[in-house]
Scaffold this active site. Structure first.
Site, mmCIF file in Angstrom:
data_model
loop_
_atom_site.group_PDB
_atom_site.id
_atom_site.type_symbol
_atom_site.label_atom_id
_atom_site.label_comp_id
_atom_site.label_asym_id
_atom_site.label_seq_id
_atom_site.Cartn_x
_atom_site.Cartn_y
_atom_site.Cartn_z
ATOM 1 N N TRP A 36 -1.531 4.476 4.607
ATOM 2 C CA TRP A 36 -2.006 4.338 3.253
ATOM 3 C C TRP A 36 -1.169 4.593 2.095
ATOM 4 O O TRP A 36 -0.445 5.421 1.776
ATOM 5 C CB TRP A 36 -3.046 5.375 2.440
ATOM 6 C CG TRP A 36 -3.744 5.845 1.331
ATOM 7 C CD1 TRP A 36 -3.116 6.404 0.227
ATOM 8 C CD2 TRP A 36 -4.616 4.675 0.997
ATOM 9 N NE1 TRP A 36 -3.360 5.826 -1.047
ATOM 10 C CE2 TRP A 36 -4.991 5.038 -0.328
ATOM 11 C CE3 TRP A 36 -5.185 4.516 1.333
ATOM 12 C CZ2 TRP A 36 -5.754 4.898 -1.288
ATOM 13 C CZ3 TRP A 36 -7.160 3.865 0.374
ATOM 14 C CH2 TRP A 36 -7.115 3.933 -0.984
ATOM 15 N N MET A 37 -1.255 3.385 1.208
ATOM 16 C CA MET A 37 -0.613 3.268 0.302
ATOM 17 C C MET A 37 -1.308 3.067 -0.950
ATOM 18 O O MET A 37 -2.215 2.084 -1.242
ATOM 19 C CB MET A 37 0.186 2.661 0.519
ATOM 20 C CG MET A 37 1.516 1.922 -0.664
ATOM 21 S SD MET A 37 2.157 1.007 -0.243
ATOM 22 C CE MET A 37 1.718 -0.739 0.103
ATOM 23 N N ASN A 38 -0.911 3.748 -2.245
ATOM 24 C CA ASN A 38 -1.048 2.983 -3.692
ATOM 25 C C ASN A 38 -0.445 2.988 -4.445
ATOM 26 O O ASN A 38 0.718 2.275 -4.465
ATOM 27 C CB ASN A 38 -2.887 4.035 -4.123
ATOM 28 C CG ASN A 38 -2.811 5.800 -4.362
ATOM 29 O OD1 ASN A 38 -2.479 6.273 -3.097
ATOM 30 N ND2 ASN A 38 -1.906 5.944 -5.511
ATOM 31 N N ASP A 39 -0.298 3.393 -5.716
ATOM 32 C CA ASP A 39 0.950 2.888 -6.547
ATOM 33 C C ASP A 39 2.481 2.487 -6.605
ATOM 34 O O ASP A 39 2.845 3.338 -5.235
ATOM 35 C CB ASP A 39 1.355 3.452 -7.883
ATOM 36 C CG ASP A 39 -0.592 4.467 -8.666
ATOM 37 O OD1 ASP A 39 -0.895 3.701 -8.199
ATOM 38 O OD2 ASP A 39 0.202 5.704 -9.409
ATOM 39 N N GLN A 55 3.493 5.696 -3.517
ATOM 40 C CA GLN A 55 2.541 6.635 -2.952
ATOM 41 C C GLN A 55 1.799 6.632 -1.678
ATOM 42 O O GLN A 55 0.941 5.166 -1.558
ATOM 43 C CB GLN A 55 1.054 6.961 -4.158
ATOM 44 C CG GLN A 55 1.462 7.040 -5.200
ATOM 45 C CD GLN A 55 1.517 8.955 -5.327
ATOM 46 O OE1 GLN A 55 0.706 9.747 -5.363
ATOM 47 N NE2 GLN A 55 3.236 9.257 -5.435
ATOM 48 N N ARG A 166 1.199 13.093 -15.911
ATOM 49 C CA ARG A 166 1.004 12.594 -14.763
ATOM 50 C C ARG A 166 1.818 11.518 -15.343
ATOM 51 O O ARG A 166 1.594 10.416 -15.597
ATOM 52 C CB ARG A 166 0.110 12.691 -13.925
ATOM 53 C CG ARG A 166 -0.899 11.610 -13.980
ATOM 54 C CD ARG A 166 -1.455 11.874 -12.653
ATOM 55 N NE ARG A 166 -2.897 10.965 -13.482
ATOM 56 C CZ ARG A 166 -3.840 11.288 -13.662
ATOM 57 N NH1 ARG A 166 -4.421 13.058 -14.009
ATOM 58 N NH2 ARG A 166 -4.814 10.898 -13.703
ATOM 59 N N ASP A 167 2.795 11.031 -13.765
ATOM 60 C CA ASP A 167 3.539 9.445 -13.804
ATOM 61 C C ASP A 167 4.149 8.855 -14.360
ATOM 62 O O ASP A 167 4.468 8.408 -15.261
ATOM 63 C CB ASP A 167 1.972 8.331 -14.213
ATOM 64 C CG ASP A 167 1.007 8.569 -13.203
ATOM 65 O OD1 ASP A 167 1.003 9.520 -12.061
ATOM 66 O OD2 ASP A 167 -0.894 8.943 -13.022
ATOM 67 N N GLU A 221 -2.893 5.920 -17.281
ATOM 68 C CA GLU A 221 -1.927 6.531 -15.705
ATOM 69 C C GLU A 221 -1.058 5.268 -15.747
ATOM 70 O O GLU A 221 -0.831 4.473 -16.496
ATOM 71 C CB GLU A 221 -2.665 6.334 -15.208
ATOM 72 C CG GLU A 221 -4.163 7.221 -14.936
ATOM 73 C CD GLU A 221 -4.592 7.286 -13.177
ATOM 74 O OE1 GLU A 221 -4.951 8.481 -12.911
ATOM 75 O OE2 GLU A 221 -5.037 6.258 -12.263
ATOM 76 N N TRP A 308 -9.088 1.448 -7.124
ATOM 77 C CA TRP A 308 -9.602 2.400 -6.340
ATOM 78 C C TRP A 308 -11.064 2.196 -5.954
ATOM 79 O O TRP A 308 -12.014 2.420 -5.047
ATOM 80 C CB TRP A 308 -9.918 3.059 -7.755
ATOM 81 C CG TRP A 308 -8.581 4.058 -7.721
ATOM 82 C CD1 TRP A 308 -7.127 3.254 -8.526
ATOM 83 C CD2 TRP A 308 -7.948 4.741 -6.897
ATOM 84 N NE1 TRP A 308 -6.292 4.572 -8.178
ATOM 85 C CE2 TRP A 308 -6.441 4.659 -6.796
ATOM 86 C CE3 TRP A 308 -7.955 4.768 -5.088
ATOM 87 C CZ2 TRP A 308 -5.390 6.320 -6.268
ATOM 88 C CZ3 TRP A 308 -7.738 5.113 -4.376
ATOM 89 C CH2 TRP A 308 -5.920 6.079 -4.735
HETATM 90 C C1 FRU Z 1 -2.929 6.117 -10.368
HETATM 91 C C2 FRU Z 1 -3.610 7.977 -9.721
HETATM 92 C C3 FRU Z 1 -1.856 7.883 -10.142
HETATM 93 C C4 FRU Z 1 -1.421 9.030 -9.517
HETATM 94 C C5 FRU Z 1 -1.462 8.586 -8.326
HETATM 95 C C6 FRU Z 1 -2.038 9.732 -7.024
HETATM 96 O O1 FRU Z 1 -3.174 5.028 -8.938
HETATM 97 O O2 FRU Z 1 -4.146 7.979 -10.108
HETATM 98 O O3 FRU Z 1 -1.818 8.677 -11.998
HETATM 99 O O4 FRU Z 1 -0.481 9.881 -9.573
HETATM 100 O O5 FRU Z 1 -2.469 7.400 -8.483
HETATM 101 O O6 FRU Z 1 -2.579 9.089 -5.838
#
Ligand code: FRU
Length: 497
Positions: A36-39, A55, A166-167, A221, A308
Site C-alpha cells: 500500500w502507498m498513500n501520500d 507513505q 502533522r505533515d 493536512e 480516501w
Molecule cells: C493524508 C494523511 C496525512 C498523514 C498520512 C498518514 O493522506 O492522513 O495527514 O500524515 O496520511 O498515512
C-alpha cells in the site's frame, strides 16, 4: 544499526517487486513497490537526483502501520526503487511514520516526518500524540536523531490540538530551514504553522500562516508553501489537503479535497495575506500533493492518485497506490495552472494526426486508440459565424463497445464531466465529477493522458486538471468521438514508451 522492522520491510519489498509483473503496473506513473502507498513525502532534490518518499505499508494492500518507501528519478518519468527509508521502530513513532518532507544540508539528506505515538492512558484508553521528528542520511540509509521529537505541540499557540499536528514540509531559504505543518486551532478546524531552524534540530515557532475557520473543511493536512511568478506578478501559494470538505458549486466536492490558497507573502514579517482559494484538481482521485523546485526553477507537483473515501483499487493486483504524473505549476491569468512535466514528451512516439468534423455518429479514427496514450485535442465550431454548430462533444476512452469512461464537454453549461459509471466496475462508488471550463477564441484545448489504470485531463494548457482512476480491463482500448452537431476537432495522438 538498522532496526529489525526496517530490515524486514526491505527484505519483503525486494521479494515482492520481483513477483509483480511489469504488465500489471502503470507504464508511466509511479506505483508502489509492494503493498500500500498513500501520500508523496520528501519530494525533493538531493545530489543531482529527485527523491520521492511515500507513505507505505509493504505487507498488505491496505493502510496500516506507516513506513516511508523510497525511490529516485532523474526525469520524473522513469523511477528507480530504493530500499524503504523509515520504519515505525521508536517509541515516539510506534503508531506510524507519517507524512513529511526532505531537504539537503551539508551534503546530507534530512527527512522530517510526523512521529505518531500511541500510549495507553491510566484509564486504559488509547492516546495519540503527533510530533515532528528528523532522520538524517546519505540518500539511502537514514538514522533518526537522538533528540527526536524536534517539535511538539507545546510549541503551538495555546489550545491547539496535540493529536492533530502533522505533515511537515521542509525547505531551505537564505541559509535558514523552514517547515510548514498542519494543525488544529481551538475551534477544531485547520491551521498551518510556520517554524524555522538553523540546524534542523532546534525549531522556533514563527506564526500561523493561515487558518480554515471552518470554511474549507476541517483539519488541513499536507501543507506546502511556495512562490509562483509570472512577468513580475508574484503570488505565494499555500497548498493544503483539507479533510471533511463540504461541496460548493463545482469548485469543491465533499470529503477530502485539495486547495491552493493564493496570496501575498511578506517574508520579513511572516505575513501571509490570502486573496483567493482554488481547487487543485477537479477529478475523483487526487490527494496530498507535494512540490519541489528543480534546478532550472520549475515548481513540480506530484500527488497520490486516489481518494480516501472512494476505494477504487484495480481488482486482482498485488499492489495499491500510484502517483499522478508530476506536473509543472505556473501562475497564469489569475490561476495556478498545471501541465504534465515537459520530460514526458521525450517518451512520445508514433505520432498520429487527424483533422476531422465530428458529428452525431459515434466515430473512431484510424490509429487513435490505446490505453497508454498522450492525446492533444483542439475543439472548435465548424461554422462559428452561423451560431453554434454543436453543444456537446463526447469522448469515450478505454472503450470495448460496452465499457468506457466518458469525457463530455457541454458548451452551453461550460462544463466538462468525467464519468466512469460504465467502466465495468461493479461497486457503488462515486463515478462522476464535473468542472467549469472556458473557451478561448472559440476553442477548447484538451490534453488527455491515459495509462493502464488512470486518466488525467488538462484543459486549456492546464487551467484546470481532472484526475481519475479507471479500472476497465486492458483490452478496452478504443477511443470514440461524437457530437450533437458538428464539431471541428484537431487530434494529435502519441503512444508513450
Ligand atoms: C493524508 C494523511 C496525512 C498523514 C498520512 C498518514 O493522506 O492522513 O495527514 O500524515 O496520511 O498515512
Amino acid at each position: 544499526m538498522m532496526s529489525e522492522k526496517l530490515q524486514k520491510a526491505r527484505e519483503w519489498e525486494q521479494k515482492q517487486i520481483e513477483k509483480i509483473p511489469m504488465e500489471q503496473r502503470p507504464v508511466f506513473h509511479f506505483s508502489v513497490p509492494a503493498g500500500w502507498m498513500n501520500d508523496p513525502n520528501g519530494f525533493s532534490s538531493y545530489k543531482g537526483e529527485y527523491h520521492l518518499f511515500f507513505q507505505y505499508y509493504p505487507y498488505e494492500i491496505h493502510w496500516n502501520s506507516m513506513h516511508w518507501g523510497h525511490s529516485t528519478t532523474r526525469d520524473f518519468i522513469t523511477w528507480e526503487y530504493l530500499p524503504a527509508a523509515l520504519a515505525p521502530d521508536e517509541a515516539y513513532d510506534n503508531f506510524g511514520v507519517f507524512s513529511g518532507g526532505a531537504v539537503e544540508a551539508d551534503g546530507k539528506q534530512y527527512l522530517m516526518y510526523t512521529g505518531v505515538e500511541e500510549k495507553k492512558a491510566i484509564d486504559g484508553t488509547s492516546q495519540i500524540r503527533q510530533r515532528q521528528c528528523v532522520a538524517v542520511g546519505d540518500g539511502r540509509d537514514y538514522e533518526k536523531l537522538a533528540c527526536n521529537p524536534v517539535i511538539t505541540a507545546d510549541a503551538l499557540p495555546e489550545g491547539s490540538s496535540r493529536e492533530d499536528f502533522r505533515d511537515p514540509k521542509v525547505w531551505k531559504e537564505d541559509g535558514v530551514f523552514y517547515s510548514v505543518i498542519g494543525s488544529r486551532h481551538p475551534d477544531g478546524s485547520g491551521q498551518i504553522a510556520l517554524f524555522s531552524s538553523e540546524n534542523m534540530r532546534d525549531w522556533r515557532f514563527c506564526t500561523i500562516l493561515d487558518r480554515c475557520e471552518n470554511r474549507y473543511g476541517k483539519m488541513w493536512e499536507c501543507p506546502d508553501f511556495f512562490p509562483l511568478e509570472n512577468g513580475g506578478e508574484k503570488r505565494q501559494i499555500l497548498m493544503t489537503s483539507p479533510q471533511d470538505m463540504q461541496a460548493e458549486g463545482l469548485e469543491f466536492h465533499n470529503g477530502n479535497g485539495t486547495i491552493f490558497v493564493i496570496g501575498d507573502y511578506d517574508k520579513a514579517h511572516y505575513d501571509f495575506q490570502r486573496r483567493s482559494v482554488q481547487a487543485v484538481d477537479y477529478g475523483l482521485d487526487f490527494y496530498a500533493p507535494q512540490t519541489l523546485e528543480t534546478e532550472d526553477g520549475r515548481r513540480i507537483m506530484i500527488a497520490w492518485l486516489k481518494s480516501w473515501d472512494n476505494d477504487v483499487c484495480p481488482e486482482g493486483l498485488a499492489w495499491s497506490g500510484m502517483m499522478t504524473v508530476p506536473r509543472e505549476l505556473t501562475w497564469r491569468d489569475g490561476r495556478v495552472c498545471q501541465n504534465p512535466v515537459r520530460e514526458l514528451e521525450n517518451y512520445r512516439r508514433d505520432e498520429v494526426r487527424h483533422s476531422a468534423v465530428v458529428t452525431e455518429e459515434e466515430t473512431e479514427f484510424s490509429q487513435i486508440a490505446g490505453r497508454v496514450a498522450d492525446l492533444e485535442l483542439e475543439i472548435r465550431d465548424t461554422k462559428p459565424e452561423a451560431g453554434r454548430s454543436y453543444e456537446k462533444l463526447r469522448i469515450k476512452a478505454a472503450w470495448d463497445g460496452r465499457f468506457y469512461s466518458l469525457i463530455e464537454y457541454d458548451r452551453r453549461e461550460k462544463t466538462i464531466t468525467f464519468d466512469r459509471t460504465y467502466s465495468g466496475r461493479c461497486r457503488d462508488i462515486i463515478s462522476s465529477r464535473k468542472m467549469k471550463v472556458e473557451e478561448t477564441d472559440g476553442r477548447l484545448k484538451l490534453r488527455i493522458l491515459l495509462d493502464r489504470y488512470s486518466c488525467e485531463l488538462f484543459v486549456n494548457d492546464g487551467m484546470q486538471a481532472m484526475t481519475a482512476l479507471i479500472d476497465t480491463h486492458q483490452e478496452a482500448d478504443r477511443i470514440s468521438f461524437a457530437a450533437d452537431g458538428e464539431a471541428q476537432v484537431e487530434i494529435r495522438k502519441y503512444t508513450l514508451f
